[in-house]
Design an enzyme around this catalytic site. Structure first.
Site, PDB file in Angstrom:
ATOM      1  NE  ARG A   1      19.028  -9.175  41.817  1.00 19.08           N
ATOM      2  CZ  ARG A   1      18.283  -8.117  42.099  1.00 19.08           C
ATOM      3  NH1 ARG A   1      16.992  -8.267  42.344  1.00 19.08           N
ATOM      4  NH2 ARG A   1      18.816  -6.915  42.150  1.00 19.08           N
TER       5      ARG A   1
ATOM      6  NE  ARG B   1      14.330  -4.934  46.714  1.00 16.08           N
ATOM      7  CZ  ARG B   1      15.040  -3.811  46.663  1.00 16.08           C
ATOM      8  NH1 ARG B   1      14.604  -2.739  47.300  1.00 16.08           N
ATOM      9  NH2 ARG B   1      16.155  -3.755  45.985  1.00 16.08           N
TER      10      ARG B   1
ATOM     11  NE  ARG C   1      15.079   1.481  43.921  1.00 20.09           N
ATOM     12  CZ  ARG C   1      16.064   0.587  43.873  1.00 20.09           C
ATOM     13  NH1 ARG C   1      17.283   0.978  43.589  1.00 20.09           N
ATOM     14  NH2 ARG C   1      15.838  -0.691  44.127  1.00 20.09           N
TER      15      ARG C   1
ATOM     16  CE  LYS D   1      22.997  -6.173  44.485  1.00 18.24           C
ATOM     17  NZ  LYS D   1      22.117  -5.589  45.518  1.00 18.24           N
TER      18      LYS D   1
ATOM     19  NE  ARG E   1      17.687   2.122  47.455  1.00 17.38           N
ATOM     20  CZ  ARG E   1      18.034   0.905  47.041  1.00 17.38           C
ATOM     21  NH1 ARG E   1      19.252   0.696  46.588  1.00 17.38           N
ATOM     22  NH2 ARG E   1      17.182  -0.097  47.106  1.00 17.38           N
TER      23      ARG E   1
END
Length: 212
Positions: A115, A165, A154, A40, A152
């Site tokens: 959220r 998460r 991170r 997103k 990714r």
């Protein structure tokens, strides 16, 4: 990963919310939804650039605050590293301040907000006299989410943090989609497809909504 619901299960059971487009009235105020790793952020970047409106990412704002060692960064660093959500009060105040900036008058794309239900209600209050928001939700399989996050790499993409998460997303954020679905303000798209195909699907859905 069977216990991690990141594919908007509640919404998939409602035919009225699949592959639909909703009417979007200028200014173009959009919220991009999806689990961590759904893409997103990338799609929000593309859409904002294509339409000349700002992308507002709460994740980027918070990570920048941590990197700068600001007061806010100090407050949220441990929370982010644990994969939990920052308090509603703090994140709402950050977004409210950002939406007051003049570059948002022609529209904006929100990435990572709201959220929680209280955040969604607060956003409604912020936009009460300035036009509401429409939601684009990307549905992605749990195993694909984990693969993308692992690639990714991170700092907050540690394997344990990823799982936490996803649990938080299922518990706290998926109900927000239902909040908007009841208003007919959600477009659900398949985020498992290649990047350019998802971009094209978003553009087509929004264009159809504008013409509705």
């Amino acid at each position: 990963m069977e216990n991690l619901s990141v594919s908007a299960t509640r919404l998939r059971r409602s035919p009225a919310t699949r592959w639909t487009s909703v009417r979007i009235v200028p200014p173009m105020n959009l919220v991009f939804f999806g689990p961590p790793g759904a893409g997103k952020g990338t799609q929000a970047d593309r859409f904002a650039a294509n339409h000349g409106i700002p992308k507002i990412s709460t994740g980027d704002m918070l990570r920048q605050a941590v990197a700068e060692g600001s007061r806010v960064g100090t407050l949220v660093r441990d929370t982010l590293q644990a994969g939990a959500l920052v308090t509603d009060e703090l994140i709402i105040s950050l977004v409210a301040e950002r939406l007051e900036q003049p570059d948002t008058t022609g529209g904006f794309v929100l990435d990572g907000f709201p959220r929680t239900i209280p955040q969604a209600a607060a956003l409604d209050a912020m936009r009460a006299e300035r036009g509401g928001v429409s939601v684009v939700a990307l549905v992605v399989h749990a195993d694909e989410v984990v693969r993308r996050l692992a690639v990714r790499g991170r700092e907050d993409d540690d394997a344990w943090v990823i799982k936490e998460r996803l649990r938080v997303y299922s518990r706290e954020t998926e109900p927000v989609l239902e909040f908007y679905r009841r208003r007919g303000a959600v477009t659900i798209l398949d985020g498992n497809r290649p990047l350019d195909e998802v971009t094209a699907a978003i553009e087509a859905a929004v264009t159809k909504g504008l013409r509705a």
